[in-house]
Motif scaffolding. Structure first.
Motif, PDB file in Angstrom:
ATOM      1  N   GLU A  31       0.865  -1.184   0.000  1.00 41.88           N
ATOM      2  CA  GLU A  31       0.000   0.000   0.000  1.00 41.88           C
ATOM      3  C   GLU A  31       0.899   1.231   0.000  1.00 41.88           C
ATOM      4  O   GLU A  31       2.104   1.125   0.201  1.00 41.88           O
ATOM      5  N   LYS A  32       0.322   2.396  -0.188  1.00 42.12           N
ATOM      6  CA  LYS A  32       1.106   3.638  -0.185  1.00 42.12           C
ATOM      7  C   LYS A  32       1.889   3.831   1.104  1.00 42.12           C
ATOM      8  O   LYS A  32       3.027   4.255   1.089  1.00 42.12           O
ATOM      9  N   GLY A  33       1.279   3.515   2.236  1.00 39.33           N
ATOM     10  CA  GLY A  33       1.927   3.733   3.530  1.00 39.33           C
ATOM     11  C   GLY A  33       2.768   2.574   4.013  1.00 39.33           C
ATOM     12  O   GLY A  33       3.257   2.587   5.130  1.00 39.33           O
ATOM     13  N   GLY A  34       2.923   1.522   3.206  1.00 37.69           N
ATOM     14  CA  GLY A  34       3.691   0.344   3.623  1.00 37.69           C
ATOM     15  C   GLY A  34       2.955  -0.933   3.271  1.00 37.69           C
ATOM     16  O   GLY A  34       2.286  -1.017   2.255  1.00 37.69           O
ATOM     17  N   VAL A  35       3.034  -1.914   4.143  1.00 39.73           N
ATOM     18  CA  VAL A  35       2.399  -3.208   3.902  1.00 39.73           C
ATOM     19  C   VAL A  35       1.112  -3.299   4.719  1.00 39.73           C
ATOM     20  O   VAL A  35       1.086  -2.949   5.893  1.00 39.73           O
ATOM     21  N   ALA A  36       0.043  -3.756   4.068  1.00 43.55           N
ATOM     22  CA  ALA A  36      -1.236  -3.999   4.737  1.00 43.55           C
ATOM     23  C   ALA A  36      -1.531  -5.488   4.644  1.00 43.55           C
ATOM     24  O   ALA A  36      -0.987  -6.196   3.789  1.00 43.55           O
ATOM     25  N   TYR A  37      -2.381  -5.974   5.531  1.00 45.50           N
ATOM     26  CA  TYR A  37      -2.702  -7.401   5.583  1.00 45.50           C
ATOM     27  C   TYR A  37      -4.199  -7.589   5.352  1.00 45.50           C
ATOM     28  O   TYR A  37      -5.022  -7.060   6.095  1.00 45.50           O
ATOM     29  N   ASP A  38      -4.505  -8.332   4.293  1.00 45.29           N
ATOM     30  CA  ASP A  38      -5.876  -8.571   3.873  1.00 45.29           C
ATOM     31  C   ASP A  38      -6.326  -9.938   4.384  1.00 45.29           C
ATOM     32  O   ASP A  38      -5.661 -10.943   4.124  1.00 45.29           O
ATOM     33  N   PHE A  39      -7.427  -9.968   5.103  1.00 41.73           N
ATOM     34  CA  PHE A  39      -7.993 -11.212   5.625  1.00 41.73           C
ATOM     35  C   PHE A  39      -9.297 -11.497   4.886  1.00 41.73           C
ATOM     36  O   PHE A  39     -10.201 -10.662   4.882  1.00 41.73           O
ATOM     37  N   GLU A  40      -9.358 -12.657   4.242  1.00 43.27           N
ATOM     38  CA  GLU A  40     -10.574 -13.095   3.563  1.00 43.27           C
ATOM     39  C   GLU A  40     -10.922 -14.478   4.087  1.00 43.27           C
ATOM     40  O   GLU A  40     -10.044 -15.309   4.287  1.00 43.27           O
ATOM     41  N   PHE A  41     -12.216 -14.714   4.276  1.00 39.14           N
ATOM     42  CA  PHE A  41     -12.665 -15.958   4.887  1.00 39.14           C
ATOM     43  C   PHE A  41     -13.520 -16.754   3.922  1.00 39.14           C
ATOM     44  O   PHE A  41     -14.280 -16.194   3.141  1.00 39.14           O
ATOM     45  N   TYR A  42     -13.384 -18.080   3.979  1.00 38.43           N
ATOM     46  CA  TYR A  42     -14.102 -18.973   3.074  1.00 38.43           C
ATOM     47  C   TYR A  42     -15.587 -19.029   3.404  1.00 38.43           C
ATOM     48  O   TYR A  42     -16.423 -19.213   2.537  1.00 38.43           O
ATOM     49  N   SER A  43     -15.918 -18.871   4.669  1.00 41.87           N
ATOM     50  CA  SER A  43     -17.306 -18.908   5.116  1.00 41.87           C
ATOM     51  C   SER A  43     -17.876 -17.492   5.035  1.00 41.87           C
ATOM     52  O   SER A  43     -17.158 -16.510   5.180  1.00 41.87           O
ATOM     53  N   HIS A  44     -19.164 -17.377   4.833  1.00 39.67           N
ATOM     54  CA  HIS A  44     -19.801 -16.060   4.769  1.00 39.67           C
ATOM     55  C   HIS A  44     -20.180 -15.536   6.153  1.00 39.67           C
ATOM     56  O   HIS A  44     -20.828 -14.502   6.265  1.00 39.67           O
ATOM     57  N   MET A  45     -19.748 -16.241   7.199  1.00 41.64           N
ATOM     58  CA  MET A  45     -20.062 -15.824   8.568  1.00 41.64           C
ATOM     59  C   MET A  45     -19.232 -14.616   9.002  1.00 41.64           C
ATOM     60  O   MET A  45     -19.608 -13.905   9.929  1.00 41.64           O
ATOM     61  N   HIS A  46     -18.099 -14.404   8.344  1.00 45.20           N
ATOM     62  CA  HIS A  46     -17.187 -13.333   8.757  1.00 45.20           C
ATOM     63  C   HIS A  46     -16.879 -12.413   7.581  1.00 45.20           C
ATOM     64  O   HIS A  46     -16.632 -12.887   6.473  1.00 45.20           O
ATOM     65  N   PRO A  47     -16.849 -11.091   7.830  1.00 45.47           N
ATOM     66  CA  PRO A  47     -16.504 -10.159   6.761  1.00 45.47           C
ATOM     67  C   PRO A  47     -14.989 -10.144   6.513  1.00 45.47           C
ATOM     68  O   PRO A  47     -14.196 -10.355   7.429  1.00 45.47           O
ATOM     69  N   SER A  48     -14.619  -9.900   5.285  1.00 42.53           N
ATOM     70  CA  SER A  48     -13.207  -9.687   4.962  1.00 42.53           C
ATOM     71  C   SER A  48     -12.803  -8.327   5.517  1.00 42.53           C
ATOM     72  O   SER A  48     -13.632  -7.434   5.667  1.00 42.53           O
ATOM     73  N   PHE A  49     -11.517  -8.175   5.832  1.00 40.91           N
ATOM     74  CA  PHE A  49     -11.047  -6.881   6.326  1.00 40.91           C
ATOM     75  C   PHE A  49      -9.563  -6.717   6.054  1.00 40.91           C
ATOM     76  O   PHE A  49      -8.848  -7.673   5.766  1.00 40.91           O
ATOM     77  N   LEU A  50      -9.107  -5.480   6.129  1.00 37.30           N
ATOM     78  CA  LEU A  50      -7.724  -5.104   5.873  1.00 37.30           C
ATOM     79  C   LEU A  50      -7.182  -4.394   7.100  1.00 37.30           C
ATOM     80  O   LEU A  50      -7.849  -3.516   7.656  1.00 37.30           O
ATOM     81  N   VAL A  51      -5.984  -4.781   7.540  1.00 38.23           N
ATOM     82  CA  VAL A  51      -5.317  -4.049   8.620  1.00 38.23           C
ATOM     83  C   VAL A  51      -4.055  -3.417   8.036  1.00 38.23           C
ATOM     84  O   VAL A  51      -3.369  -4.018   7.221  1.00 38.23           O
ATOM     85  N   THR A  52      -3.774  -2.186   8.438  1.00 40.00           N
ATOM     86  CA  THR A  52      -2.665  -1.429   7.850  1.00 40.00           C
ATOM     87  C   THR A  52      -1.368  -1.592   8.633  1.00 40.00           C
ATOM     88  O   THR A  52      -0.426  -0.835   8.426  1.00 40.00           O
ATOM     89  N   HIS A  53      -1.347  -2.569   9.521  1.00 37.35           N
ATOM     90  CA  HIS A  53      -0.146  -2.856  10.320  1.00 37.35           C
ATOM     91  C   HIS A  53      -0.014  -4.368  10.425  1.00 37.35           C
ATOM     92  O   HIS A  53      -0.979  -5.099  10.190  1.00 37.35           O
ATOM     93  N   ALA A  54       1.147  -4.833  10.803  1.00 35.45           N
ATOM     94  CA  ALA A  54       1.343  -6.273  10.985  1.00 35.45           C
ATOM     95  C   ALA A  54       0.515  -6.744  12.181  1.00 35.45           C
ATOM     96  O   ALA A  54       0.452  -6.060  13.206  1.00 35.45           O
ATOM     97  N   PRO A  55      -0.160  -7.889  12.059  1.00 33.90           N
ATOM     98  CA  PRO A  55      -0.920  -8.421  13.190  1.00 33.90           C
ATOM     99  C   PRO A  55       0.005  -8.677  14.391  1.00 33.90           C
ATOM    100  O   PRO A  55       1.133  -9.132  14.229  1.00 33.90           O
ATOM    101  N   VAL A  56      -0.485  -8.361  15.578  1.00 30.56           N
ATOM    102  CA  VAL A  56       0.287  -8.521  16.806  1.00 30.56           C
ATOM    103  C   VAL A  56      -0.440  -9.530  17.691  1.00 30.56           C
ATOM    104  O   VAL A  56      -1.665  -9.457  17.850  1.00 30.56           O
ATOM    105  N   ASN A  57       0.307 -10.468  18.252  1.00 28.52           N
ATOM    106  CA  ASN A  57      -0.267 -11.481  19.125  1.00 28.52           C
ATOM    107  C   ASN A  57      -1.050 -10.826  20.262  1.00 28.52           C
ATOM    108  O   ASN A  57      -0.518  -9.987  20.992  1.00 28.52           O
ATOM    109  N   GLY A  58      -2.335 -11.175  20.394  1.00 33.82           N
ATOM    110  CA  GLY A  58      -3.171 -10.648  21.457  1.00 33.82           C
ATOM    111  C   GLY A  58      -3.986  -9.426  21.078  1.00 33.82           C
ATOM    112  O   GLY A  58      -4.917  -9.062  21.800  1.00 33.82           O
ATOM    113  N   ASP A  59      -3.656  -8.770  19.965  1.00 36.92           N
ATOM    114  CA  ASP A  59      -4.424  -7.594  19.534  1.00 36.92           C
ATOM    115  C   ASP A  59      -5.829  -7.985  19.105  1.00 36.92           C
ATOM    116  O   ASP A  59      -6.057  -9.081  18.587  1.00 36.92           O
ATOM    117  N   VAL A  60      -6.766  -7.061  19.277  1.00 35.13           N
ATOM    118  CA  VAL A  60      -8.150  -7.259  18.862  1.00 35.13           C
ATOM    119  C   VAL A  60      -8.475  -6.228  17.780  1.00 35.13           C
ATOM    120  O   VAL A  60      -8.185  -5.036  17.938  1.00 35.13           O
TER     121      VAL A  60
END
Length: 77
Positions: A31-60
């Motif tokens: 991305e323009k500001g660096g690396v973003a992480y895109d999460f997509e799910f096979y089931s329709h129970m959860h929405p896809s989303f993008l985080v603009t930072h690396a995932p951190v253990n324990g973060d919500v």
């Protein structure tokens, strides 16, 4: 709250498992500001989303979608 289990050694792309038994994929994207992480799910129970930072253990991450608000917690596998 749904937990997403991640392997911290796989930083570009990986199949992820969720605490409810479903699965998805995480992909790193440039991305323009660096690396973003895109999460997509096979089931329709959860929405896809993008985080603009690396995932951190324990973060919500709170995701707003047309189906309402969902929270995802990152946990190292």
């Amino acid at each position: 709250m749904t937990t997403i289990y991640l392997d911290p050694s796989k930083k570009k792309e990986q199949i992820v498992k969720l605490s409810d038994g479903s699965r998805g994929v995480m992909q790193a994207k440039k991305e323009k500001g660096g690396v973003a992480y895109d999460f997509e799910f096979y089931s329709h129970m959860h929405p896809s989303f993008l985080v603009t930072h690396a995932p951190v253990n324990g973060d919500v991450e709170t995701v707003h979608s047309i189906d309402g608000e969902q929270q995802f917690k990152f946990k190292w596998n």
